[in-house]
Every structure is written in structure tokens, then in C-alpha cells.
Write an enzyme that holds these catalytic residues in place. Structure first.
Site, short mmCIF file in Angstrom:
data_model
loop_
_atom_site.label_atom_id
_atom_site.label_comp_id
_atom_site.label_asym_id
_atom_site.label_seq_id
_atom_site.Cartn_x
_atom_site.Cartn_y
_atom_site.Cartn_z
N GLY A 90 0.86 -1.18 0.00
CA GLY A 90 0.00 0.00 0.00
C GLY A 90 0.89 1.22 0.00
N SER A 122 5.88 -5.45 -1.01
CA SER A 122 5.81 -4.04 -1.43
C SER A 122 6.14 -3.09 -0.26
CB SER A 122 4.44 -3.80 -2.05
OG SER A 122 4.39 -2.57 -2.72
N ALA A 123 5.22 -2.27 0.21
CA ALA A 123 5.50 -1.36 1.33
C ALA A 123 5.98 -2.14 2.56
CB ALA A 123 4.26 -0.55 1.68
N HIS A 159 8.89 -3.33 -6.67
CA HIS A 159 8.29 -3.02 -7.98
C HIS A 159 9.34 -2.37 -8.90
CE1 HIS A 159 4.15 -3.74 -6.51
NE2 HIS A 159 4.47 -3.03 -5.46
N GLU A 194 9.08 -7.34 -10.00
CA GLU A 194 7.87 -8.04 -9.55
C GLU A 194 7.98 -9.53 -9.85
OE1 GLU A 194 4.77 -5.89 -11.57
OE2 GLU A 194 4.80 -4.27 -10.08
#
Lengths: 235, 235
Positions: A90, A122-123, A159, A194
Site C-alpha cells: 500500500g 511491497s510497502a 516493484h 515483480e
């Protein structure tokens, strides 16, 4: 002993949530019945409850129960008692702001260093580096610090995107941005495409997945590294 | 009376630095002999001197002398005495950190509100909004605040990019990021595509250039607006 999976993304194009990682997660979480989920990054503004339900849905396939950290009154106790922690993706600024707001950085550090399993996407991966200063996210809120968990002695760029040779867009490429980071910071940065993840076992860090990753060091040319490269000496 | 040009980008694909804007700038800077350049955003880590020389090179064509703010001992005096100010693009976090470091926010505000012409491109445009929280840049340094100059009563997203329907990348689109911003912030955001700029004359704000822009308001669907739209009521 520390054990982490630090994944570039939760989801691949045309895949469902966590699908590509599930075989790996089944091994990683072997014997684990419950995961404590940290939903604070709220992708697209999804609620903590809805985000936790989405994660529960994915982990139901391998018989693991998921509870959201937001639902605990005593969050420090929840972290200390967790068998495993998963921090989802997020917005990294929001995630880090919330971790500081509830004073959770120290608790998570202590738990993971004592062996609580940690999964980040991700985050949730970004914050396993020394700082969040190589996030791609928009600074929608102001966190009290950019310092993060430091489970690896470098920074993560999830990413990771190669420059698009056909693009006519004049915004900076990811590589330019990371070079700008190195004007002011000395730690290496790993650009995880990714489908890649880092597997951390104690002091050993291995690149996993099918793709190469890109390693940026201050003042040096970037390097492409292949899957199964041992990154334990990267710092 | 405030007079600003707030441009999405300095440079178009296949164009040279400031080339597409030069006809507009020739009119805007009519009668001006000297511009004070703020080089702190340092795109790609370029030095203050080299960045200022690049800007001087572009403005030589229209007979304007450029001096870099970094070269002045008394920066407040330089700003107060400037006929015109240009803040160039680069990294918004670095730019804002430097503006706070030298305590320049108030001086620039005062000068521009009293009629000193202001040109911004990219990061230099971002800071004309209420906050820098809709920048696309990487947080390579930690500024003491995200609050910016507030010459317009909304936020700017320069280099606005439409979602690429062919992309297989799973990172958030620009629109998703701006929607996340609106979970926590109420001011509108204008997405300026490369080639667009805002012309501010007192309280009048007009979209210029050949392209539509995209206006995001909290809790509403985004709107496309056409060139010459009057945005004076956007807040």
C-alpha cells in the site's frame, strides 16, 4: 534467528493475491497456525478490516488464520506473542506513520530478531530496509522519521521498473531516482522486480524467484544479479 | 499582484530545455533583465553551478541573465531584490529540505505576493501548491515539513501520467496514488500533463498549453478540463 521473506509485490499480472508466492509461503510458514497481519498501508484506501479479510482469504488455502494488528488493544503484546507477522503493501508513508504513531518499530524489531517469522510485500518489504527513502509511493502523510526496521543492511526498491525505451515521458526513471538517492545516502539499494523476493535466514540473504535483480551502490555502476545470488555481504 | 507560470515539465520529448515554453516566457518576462534561479532540486544530482549554467544557456536566447540563489551569501536579500524567480525541477524532497534549511519559504512567499514574477517547472511547480504531498519523487532526504508555498489553493501533480492500458506492472497508477492522498487530505489536486502549465495572474488561474488536465477532488470522480479553463474557483 531472523527469518524473513521480502517480496517485491503481492500480486503478479494476471495472478491472484499472493498466488505466485503461495508454494514458498507454505514451506516458510510450515507449522504455523496464525499470522498477525499489519494492514496499515491500506492500498487504494481499503479499510483495515477489508484488507485483513483479503489476506485471510489467501491464507485459508493453506489453513492459516489471519488476525489484523488494528483489532488488538495491546498491539505490543500482540506482536510479542505472534508466531508470524505479515506486513502488506500500500502506501509506505502511511504505513510508517502508523508504526511510529503506535510506537511499534521497536516491538517488531525485537520479535523478528528473536525468530518471529516476517513476510513483507511491497510497502511491507520497503520497511525491512534501513530507511523508506527508496519507496515509489506518494507522500500522502508526513511520518515522524524515514528510518525503518533495518532487518537487512541496505535499502529496498520494490516493484523495480526498467526504463521503457519507447516512453516519451520526461519524468525521472527509477534508476535516475536511485542515483539521486545515492547523492545523499551511502547504503546500497536492491531493485526487486515483480516476482522476486529476498529470503533472509539469520545473516544469510538470498535472491529468490525467476528474475534478475538490480543492485545499486553509491558511486558505482549498477549490477544485475541472478536468482540464488548470496547477498549476505551487501552493505 | 501575483504572477506565476506553473509548468508540468521543463522539457518535452525530443525538445530542448524550456524550448516549448520559450514563446510564453518571452512574453511573461517582458522587460525583465535578470532571473534569480533556485537550483536546489538538482535533477540527477547535477551541481548548483552546472544547473544554473544550463538555465542561463536557455535564457540567453531571450537576453536574460540568470544568477543562482546558491551563490548569494544573503539569500533573503537576493529574493527580496529579484525581479523574477525561477525554481527548476529535480527532486522535490531535496528542494523543500533546502528551502527550510535556509528558511526561505517566507521570503519567497512575500516576494511573489508583492509581484516578483515566479516560474516553476516540475518540482518548482509542485512547491507552488499547498503541500508537496502529490509529488512523484523519491524521498531521498527528510524535509522538516511537507508544507509548501501555497500560491494556489490546491495541490499540483506535475508530469501527470495516464494509466497505460498495456502495462503489466502492478505498482499503483498515478490516479490510485492521488485517490490515496484524498483519503487523508481534502484539497483538490490538478494533474498537469507534460506540455501544460497554469498561468496565475492575481487570483485568476488559467490552464494553458495544448493538452487537457485532470482535476481530482476528494470523494468525487476526476474531471478532464480543456485548455483555457478558468480554475480560479478551484479550492
Amino acid at each position: 534467528m531472523k527469518k524473513l521473506i521480502i517480496a517485491s509485490t503481492s500480486t503478479l499480472y494476471n495472478g491472484s493475491y499472493l498466488e505466485y508466492l503461495m508454494p514458498e509461503l507454505q514451506q516458510f510458514f510450515n507449522g504455523i497456525k496464525k499470522i498477525l497481519f499489519i494492514p496499515y498501508a491500506r492500498p487504494g484506501g481499503i479499510s483495515h478490516d477489508d484488507y485483513t479479510a483479503k489476506v485471510q482469504n489467501a491464507f485459508s488455502n493453506i489453513g492459516i488464520e489471519v488476525t489484523g494488528l488494528h483489532s488488538f488493544e495491546d498491539k505490543h503484546k500482540a506482536i510479542a506473542e505472534a508466531q508470524a507477522i505479515f506486513t502488506g503493501g500500500g502506501n509506505t508513508f502511511l504505513l510508517v506513520q502508523q508504526l511510529y504513531r503506535f510506537d511499534l518499530i521497536g516491538s517488531i524489531k525485537k520479535a523478528v530478531e528473536q525468530g518471529t517469522l516476517y513476510l513483507g510485500t511491497s510497502a511491507g518489504s520497503n520497511i525491512t530496509g534501513l530507511t523508506m527513502e527508496t519507496t515509489n509511493d506518494m507522500p500522502i502523510v508526513y511520518p515522524p522519521s524515514f528510518k525503518t526496521l533495518g532487518f537487512v543492511p541496505f535499502n529496498i526498491n520494490p516493484h523495480y521498473l526498467d526504463p521503457d525505451p519507447g516512453s516519451q515521458h520526461m519524468g525521472e526513471t527509477r534508476e535516475t531516482r536511485i542515483n539521486e538517492f545515492h547523492q545523499f545516502n551511502s547504503q546500497p539499494v536492491i531493485g526487486l522486480r515483480e516476482g522476486s523476493w529476498l529470503e533472509v535466514t539469520g545473516d544469510t540473504i538470498i535472491l529468490k524467484g525467476m528474475l534478475n535483480a538490480r543492485v545499486f551502490k553509491a558511486g558505482k555502476n549498477p549490477e544485475e544479479i541472478v536468482p540464488l545470488t548470496d547477498l549476505s555481504d551487501l552493505k
